[in-house]
Design an enzyme around this catalytic site. Structure first.
Site, PDB file in Angstrom:
ATOM      1  N   HIS A 155       0.859  -1.191   0.000  1.00  0.00           N
ATOM      2  CA  HIS A 155       0.000   0.000   0.000  1.00  0.00           C
ATOM      3  C   HIS A 155       0.896   1.243   0.000  1.00  0.00           C
ATOM      4  O   HIS A 155       2.089   1.168   0.319  1.00  0.00           O
ATOM      5  CB  HIS A 155      -0.849  -0.024   1.276  1.00  0.00           C
ATOM      6  N   ASN A 160       3.174   4.135   9.059  1.00  0.00           N
ATOM      7  CA  ASN A 160       4.518   4.051   8.469  1.00  0.00           C
ATOM      8  C   ASN A 160       5.312   5.308   8.808  1.00  0.00           C
ATOM      9  O   ASN A 160       6.488   5.236   9.171  1.00  0.00           O
ATOM     10  CB  ASN A 160       4.469   3.934   6.938  1.00  0.00           C
TER      11      ASN A 160
END
Ligand code: F6P
Length: 417
Positions: free
Chosen positions: A221, A227
């Site tokens: 993704h 992240n």
């Protein structure tokens, strides 16, 4: 400790250019990925090694006594090695040769049974000349047998070789044998007397394999909010850079290749990454990221600080380490098994939008990497991986679609992991 009777010799059967090696490699790759010791013994390689390349068609004439004897010797050498390997370390040996006569197969069965090894015959039959022609041009003329030989001469020689084998060919038909016949690259599959869990898995693979060449793309993704913060797991949305990636990915597939399907996980960041595609999309729970259990939502530093025993156990054996209340890489491999069969059934190009650990496991299967390597495969963000399976594994291309995301130290597992 495994009993010897659990060892299996898979004997490939079929005329040249029927995709036997392609099938053998597929089975071998699948079994290895599931953690079994599987290995191919290719009689053609033994022949080239011991007798040299470029044997003319006449060498394969069943009425040529010298050729037949020499072929028998190399075939027996490969069989001896396969049975020895099964006796010492292997679980499944794939014996890749034409094995096209009843007498030859009776000999193989006798030798294997003598050392308590079970035999499964896997025969590839093609009535469809188009499939044979495609096999000849796509793989055979690239075979080491014809290196440096002009294409027209190689083609004529190879066709003659097939004719010679046809003269003596006998299909597997004895109802007492364990066999699977794959007809016209999987359009029809006949299964006879197949027992036991391992053989059942091989049959499931053969029942689902379409043996057509098509592209599979893998991508993580786009960058997520987690992240950015170096946190693992969770179900966060895309960051602005992640949104850019979703757009770039959609644009990259404009216009979409004919028949393209998109598979995503059920997590928000993967579905958002694929949302610009107008082609059919399917969400699979099996594609959800590895479950980090009690560590879900933490950074690697937090794990190392709060639970150093978990961090070091993971660094010592990343493949088998199972997060408390979560999963290990091996668990991920196991849950992907039904998805792999589904993927094998597809004949159209497929784009898979998923997550780091899951894509590592899928990648290992698709390229034939040993499962031990999969936790360490590089799988950067914002990179599209294109894989075209071939007889030997997969041709691979990586494309960076937006500016590289520097994986911050907090996004990386501690060294050695
Ligand atoms: O950091 C992103 C991520 O997808 C996490 O959700 C997941 O736990 C991790 O990658 C898997 O990578 P590794 O096994 O190297 O920790």
């Amino acid at each position: 400790m495994q009993r010897r009777a659990d060892r299996i010799l898979i004997v490939m059967v079929g005329l040249p250019a029927r995709g036997k090696s392609f099938l053998a490699r597929k089975i071998c790759r699948y079994l290895r990925w599931l953690g079994h010791a599987a290995r191919i013994f290719n009689v053609g390689s033994y022949r080239r090694e011991r007798l040299g390349d470029h044997k003319p068609a006449a060498f394969f004439d069943p009425n040529n006594p010298e050729g037949s004897e020499a072929r028998q010797l190399v075939a027996d050498a490969a069989l001896d090695d396969a049975l020895r390997w099964l006796k010492t370390e292997g679980t499944v040996a794939l014996y890749d040769a034409t094995n096209s006569t009843r007498a030859r197969r009776a000999h193989l069965l006798e030798q294997a049974t003598r050392v308590d090894v079970r035999v499964l015959f896997v025969e590839s039959i093609c009535h469809d000349e188009g499939i044979v022609e495609a096999n000849i041009s796509e793989t055979k003329l690239r075979s080491p047998d014809y290196v440096g030989v002009p294409a027209d001469i190689a083609l004529a020689d190879f066709r003659r070789r097939i004719e010679l084998y046809e003269q003596a060919y006998e299909s597997v038909s004895d109802p007492l044998l364990s066999f699977v016949q794959v007809i016209d690259a999987g359009r029809q599959v006949v299964v006879n007397r197949v027992e036991g869990p391992l053989l059942a898995r091989i049959v499931a693979l053969l029942l689902n394999s379409r043996l057509t060449r098509r592209t599979i793309w893998l991508t993580r993704h786009g960058e997520s909010v987690f992240n950015m913060r170096g946190r693992i797991g969770g179900n966060s949305v895309l960051s602005p850079r992640g949104e850019d990636y979703a757009l770039a990915l959609g644009r990259h597939f404009e216009p979409p290749p004919a028949g393209l399907v998109v598979w995503t996980s059920t997590l928000a960041r993967a579905m958002a990454t694929a949302r610009h595609f107008l082609v059919p999309r399917t969400e699979w729970r099996q594609l959800d990221e590895i479950d980090a259990g009690v560590c879900d939502g933490m950074t690697y530093e937090e794990i190392a600080r709060n639970s150093p025993e978990l961090a070091s156990a993971r660094a010592a054996d990343k493949l088998r380490f199972r997060y408390p209340q979560g999963e290990s890489y091996l668990d991920v491999v196991r849950r992907l098994e039904p998805l792999i069969l589904e993927l094998e059934r597809q004949t159209t190009p497929t784009l898979i939008v998923s997550h780091q650990a899951v894509l590592r496991a899928l990648y290992a299967y698709l390229v034939g990497e040993p499962v031990e390597h999969c936790p360490h495969v590089a799988m950067p963000l914002h990179t599209l991986l294109e894989l075209v399976p071939n007889a030997y594994g997969s041709d691979e291309r990586r494309t960076l679609l937006t500016s590289r995301i520097e994986e911050r130290p907090s996004m990386m597992p501690p060294s050695g992991a």
